[in-house]
Design an enzyme around this catalytic site. Structure first.
Site, PDB file in Angstrom:
ATOM      1  N   ALA A  77      41.241  37.031  46.661  1.00  0.00           N
ATOM      2  CA  ALA A  77      42.238  38.317  47.106  1.00  0.00           C
ATOM      3  C   ALA A  77      43.768  38.308  46.703  1.00  0.00           C
ATOM      4  O   ALA A  77      44.153  39.276  46.599  1.00  0.00           O
ATOM      5  CB  ALA A  77      41.991  38.143  48.728  1.00  0.00           C
ATOM      6  N   ALA A  78      44.231  37.027  46.397  1.00  0.00           N
ATOM      7  CA  ALA A  78      45.476  37.189  45.880  1.00  0.00           C
ATOM      8  C   ALA A  78      45.691  37.634  44.709  1.00  0.00           C
ATOM      9  O   ALA A  78      44.693  37.799  43.741  1.00  0.00           O
ATOM     10  CB  ALA A  78      45.912  35.346  45.682  1.00  0.00           C
ATOM     11  N   GLY A  80      46.892  40.194  46.435  1.00  0.00           N
ATOM     12  CA  GLY A  80      46.828  40.940  47.542  1.00  0.00           C
ATOM     13  C   GLY A  80      47.010  42.700  47.428  1.00  0.00           C
ATOM     14  O   GLY A  80      46.680  43.296  48.516  1.00  0.00           O
ATOM     15  N   LYS A  82      44.777  44.692  45.998  1.00  0.00           N
ATOM     16  CA  LYS A  82      43.461  45.303  46.351  1.00  0.00           C
ATOM     17  C   LYS A  82      43.058  45.227  47.837  1.00  0.00           C
ATOM     18  O   LYS A  82      42.550  46.272  48.228  1.00  0.00           O
ATOM     19  CB  LYS A  82      42.431  44.866  45.369  1.00  0.00           C
ATOM     20  CG  LYS A  82      42.591  45.498  43.844  1.00  0.00           C
ATOM     21  CD  LYS A  82      41.308  44.852  42.972  1.00  0.00           C
ATOM     22  CE  LYS A  82      41.656  45.236  41.585  1.00  0.00           C
ATOM     23  NZ  LYS A  82      42.595  44.473  40.956  1.00  0.00           N
ATOM     24  N   GLU A 100      41.214  32.991  49.223  1.00  0.00           N
ATOM     25  CA  GLU A 100      41.753  32.711  48.030  1.00  0.00           C
ATOM     26  C   GLU A 100      41.721  31.154  47.695  1.00  0.00           C
ATOM     27  O   GLU A 100      41.857  30.574  48.707  1.00  0.00           O
ATOM     28  CB  GLU A 100      43.384  32.974  48.089  1.00  0.00           C
ATOM     29  CG  GLU A 100      44.093  32.845  46.923  1.00  0.00           C
ATOM     30  CD  GLU A 100      43.626  33.193  45.521  1.00  0.00           C
ATOM     31  OE1 GLU A 100      43.552  32.069  44.658  1.00  0.00           O
ATOM     32  OE2 GLU A 100      43.283  34.121  45.349  1.00  0.00           O
ATOM     33  N   ASP A 131      37.036  27.717  47.991  1.00  0.00           N
ATOM     34  CA  ASP A 131      36.462  28.101  46.770  1.00  0.00           C
ATOM     35  C   ASP A 131      35.221  29.359  47.163  1.00  0.00           C
ATOM     36  O   ASP A 131      34.262  28.783  48.010  1.00  0.00           O
ATOM     37  CB  ASP A 131      35.756  27.041  46.385  1.00  0.00           C
ATOM     38  CG  ASP A 131      34.967  27.467  45.014  1.00  0.00           C
ATOM     39  OD1 ASP A 131      34.970  28.351  44.529  1.00  0.00           O
ATOM     40  OD2 ASP A 131      34.654  26.447  44.213  1.00  0.00           O
ATOM     41  N   ASP A 149      36.908  40.346  42.753  1.00  0.00           N
ATOM     42  CA  ASP A 149      38.083  40.652  41.919  1.00  0.00           C
ATOM     43  C   ASP A 149      38.488  39.350  41.082  1.00  0.00           C
ATOM     44  O   ASP A 149      39.281  38.712  41.337  1.00  0.00           O
ATOM     45  CB  ASP A 149      39.234  41.301  42.387  1.00  0.00           C
ATOM     46  CG  ASP A 149      40.434  41.655  41.253  1.00  0.00           C
ATOM     47  OD1 ASP A 149      39.908  41.865  40.032  1.00  0.00           O
ATOM     48  OD2 ASP A 149      41.663  41.581  41.617  1.00  0.00           O
ATOM     49  N   CYS A 202      40.356  42.217  34.927  1.00  0.00           N
ATOM     50  CA  CYS A 202      41.377  42.706  33.936  1.00  0.00           C
ATOM     51  C   CYS A 202      41.000  42.217  32.653  1.00  0.00           C
ATOM     52  O   CYS A 202      41.959  42.039  31.893  1.00  0.00           O
ATOM     53  CB  CYS A 202      42.535  42.485  34.645  1.00  0.00           C
ATOM     54  SG  CYS A 202      43.200  41.005  34.598  1.00  0.00           S
TER      55      CYS A 202
END
Length: 282
Positions: A77-78, A80, A82, A100, A131, A149, A202
């Protein structure tokens, strides 16, 4: 092959590797990397502050449908951004689990959620530091929606940082694809029957994007036909009160979509695939 890969190191190796992948388009991508990325404001009512993120990231998060979901998981998540997009759209009774792995990045995630979401949403977000690839060892098929992500090669950042560019080798890709596969395969096990997952990166490298999804098919779909790929579909009205920016267009890939900055006014790179689990694994 080993001798060839030894030569693909540093700036020259990076150039050769991505030139081979993108051909004449590579120069346009590099030019786009050197310009400002398409960062836009996302402001949730009653939050202390807006969050600023790439418009391509907003689109990827928006493509995960959250209506009627009871439990949502943001596995990586980090920082944050999204997470904020998902949380701002979820139903009033929905819980969102934001995980995270890095302790320092978890602090940044906590700050983002505290600052960029109002208290009534904050109270339904469960933050953890572990993890994500190990979650399926303790539970399975328990989330309605999942966002993965995944950590990736982040070529745009590598290109703009001489330190990382000088250190680049193809082993960077090998390392992150191992991490990505652990996270993606775990997330698929955590997803409920008829649940929906978005996998995103990305990265520019196909082995981190469509080829990662190909691996998921080989692992879970060869014997147990349980994967369906959903079309790119979203409702811009869900975020109109939070973000007024125009979202970018996307290029379709075999299993999803990619947004590249050379033709999208600096947005991206972002790859994402929308995956529905149509049958239980158990």
């Amino acid at each position: 092959m080993k001798q060839k890969q030894k030569k693909l190191t540093g700036k020259d190796g990076f150039e050769k590797y991505y030139q081979d992948l993108y051909g004449s388009r590579w120069q346009d991508l590099k030019n786009a990397f050197q310009k400002e990325n398409n960062t836009v404001e996302y402001f949730v009512k009653d939050a202390q502050n807006p969050y600023y993120l790439d418009s391509a990231s907003i689109l990827a998060a928006l493509c995960l449908p959250v209506k009627n979901a009871e439990k949502i998981l943001d596995l990586c998540a980090a920082p944050g951004g999204k997470t904020v997009v998902l949380a701002s759209r979820m139903d009033d009774e929905t819980e969102l689990y934001a995980n995270e792995r890095s302790a320092s990045r978890k602090i940044r995630l906590q700050n983002t959620i505290a600052s960029c979401l109002p208290p009534n949403i904050n109270s339904r977000i469960r933050i953890s530091c572990s993890d994500g690839a190990t979650w399926c060892k303790k539970q399975s098929e328990c989330f309605d929606r999942i966002l993965v992500d995944a950590p990736c090669s982040s070529e745009r950042h590598v290109f703009l940082d001489s330190k990382y560019l000088d250190q680049w080798t193809p082993s960077r890709i090998k390392t992150v694809t191992m991490q990505q596969w652990s996270l993606l395969s775990c997330a698929f096990r955590l997803l409920k029957e008829d649940g929906i997952m978005v996998y995103s990166t990305c990265a520019l490298c196909p082995s981190e994007n469509d080829l990662m999804i190909e691996k998921l098919i080989q692992k879970f779909n060869s014997k147990n036909e349980c994967i369906e790929f959903l079309p790119i579909n979203y409702d811009i009205n869900e975020i109109k009160s939070f973000c007024s920016a125009k979202l970018p267009d996307f290029e379709r890939t075999k299993y999803g979509a990619q947004i590249l900055p050379d033709i999208q006014n600096g947005a991206g790179p972002i790859y994402f695939s929308i995956i529905k689990k149509t049958k239980s694994l158990f």
